[in-house]
Design a protein around this motif. Sequence first.
Motif, PDB file in Angstrom:
ATOM      1  N   ASP A 224      25.159  30.652  45.809  1.00  0.00           N
ATOM      2  CA  ASP A 224      26.060  31.525  45.041  1.00  0.00           C
ATOM      3  C   ASP A 224      26.924  30.704  44.084  1.00  0.00           C
ATOM      4  O   ASP A 224      27.153  31.109  42.933  1.00  0.00           O
ATOM      5  CB  ASP A 224      26.947  32.329  45.988  1.00  0.00           C
ATOM      6  CG  ASP A 224      26.164  33.340  46.805  1.00  0.00           C
ATOM      7  OD1 ASP A 224      25.031  33.678  46.408  1.00  0.00           O
ATOM      8  OD2 ASP A 224      26.670  33.798  47.858  1.00  0.00           O
ATOM      9  N   SER A 228      26.755  30.948  40.012  1.00  0.00           N
ATOM     10  CA  SER A 228      27.953  31.272  39.240  1.00  0.00           C
ATOM     11  C   SER A 228      28.262  30.184  38.217  1.00  0.00           C
ATOM     12  O   SER A 228      28.628  30.479  37.069  1.00  0.00           O
ATOM     13  CB  SER A 228      29.138  31.451  40.194  1.00  0.00           C
ATOM     14  OG  SER A 228      30.336  31.683  39.495  1.00  0.00           O
ATOM     15  N   THR A 232      28.341  31.226  34.315  1.00  0.00           N
ATOM     16  CA  THR A 232      29.669  31.359  33.690  1.00  0.00           C
ATOM     17  C   THR A 232      30.126  30.110  32.943  1.00  0.00           C
ATOM     18  O   THR A 232      31.091  30.175  32.185  1.00  0.00           O
ATOM     19  CB  THR A 232      30.721  31.701  34.759  1.00  0.00           C
ATOM     20  OG1 THR A 232      30.787  30.636  35.730  1.00  0.00           O
ATOM     21  CG2 THR A 232      30.365  33.000  35.466  1.00  0.00           C
TER      22      THR A 232
END
Length: 316
Positions: A224, A228, A232
């Motif tokens: 995760d 991310s 991002t």
Amino acid sequence: MHGHRLARQIRVFCEKYAPTQDQEGGKVPLNTDGEKIDLQGINDYCGQILKEERAEFDSSGKIDLLRVCTSSLGGLLDNPGLVTKAVGNVLDKWDKVWRKKEGHLNSTWMEGATKGTVFDAVNPCFKPKPPVGEDIVIENQAFFDTIEESADKLWIHLDELAGKVMEKGESKYMMAVLGGISLIRNMLWVYNDMIDLPAKPKPFSGSYNKWVEFTDAFAQQVLDYQNSLAATVALQDPESQDWTSSKVYMDGEKASKSVQFWWYHMQNLKADLFNNIPPKIGVKIFSTVLNDCLSILAVRYSQAKPSLKRVSQYRS
């Protein structure tokens, strides 16, 4: 498959290989501290060295790392390539105690192969497990109790450390923690396969299952985080994504910075995953991150409506 043969993959710390370069250009050592600890002293040693590692991380934000021998990376047990130094030293003490015990088990179970046959030196036969005598029961129980207590201390330490490195966002430390968790899981599998106790033929089953769950759970957290990070940070660049701009992007000579940066990021991520954590877990993390990033890029470029000045950037 016999635990005897898989146990050979747990000979994880070796002094014969040159240390490998880490991302920062330094060297991650292979050698453990070399202290000789017997079975009775493992838990005192374990508590002290884990306490020191936590204190060091709390004060400096850094963790010393230990490289696992490259000959043990992966394999049937899916061994990692990197662990924290304290965890590596504790597991090295487990291994040294286990070697003595394994030598006795092999001498009890092993039956020499017929000389002159193919692989007679490397593929011995094994007798059925003999009845467990009272002295062996006592020895097995002592080993079981010690490793169980030590594993519980490692669990508390790594659970706390995992939360801290995730909060700090240190990718290399995340992988070292995950490597330590998975290596403990593998060692417990071997012990569980080879040691019997009265009315408890697989004494480490409970602990092993717990560490399997811990490995899977923290691997998902690492996944995760990497997902991310790529979505991002690596794929974000407002200037290169301004498709309606009337100015030519970078004089029409370069593709979007975000795509270039994402590509370099994925190359580094691939090297870190495949060299530091269990390869099967590394493949899962990398393939998931790659697939999700490609989905983002596909949506982004399918919806873009570039101005005439930005067509060359769009095509590249």
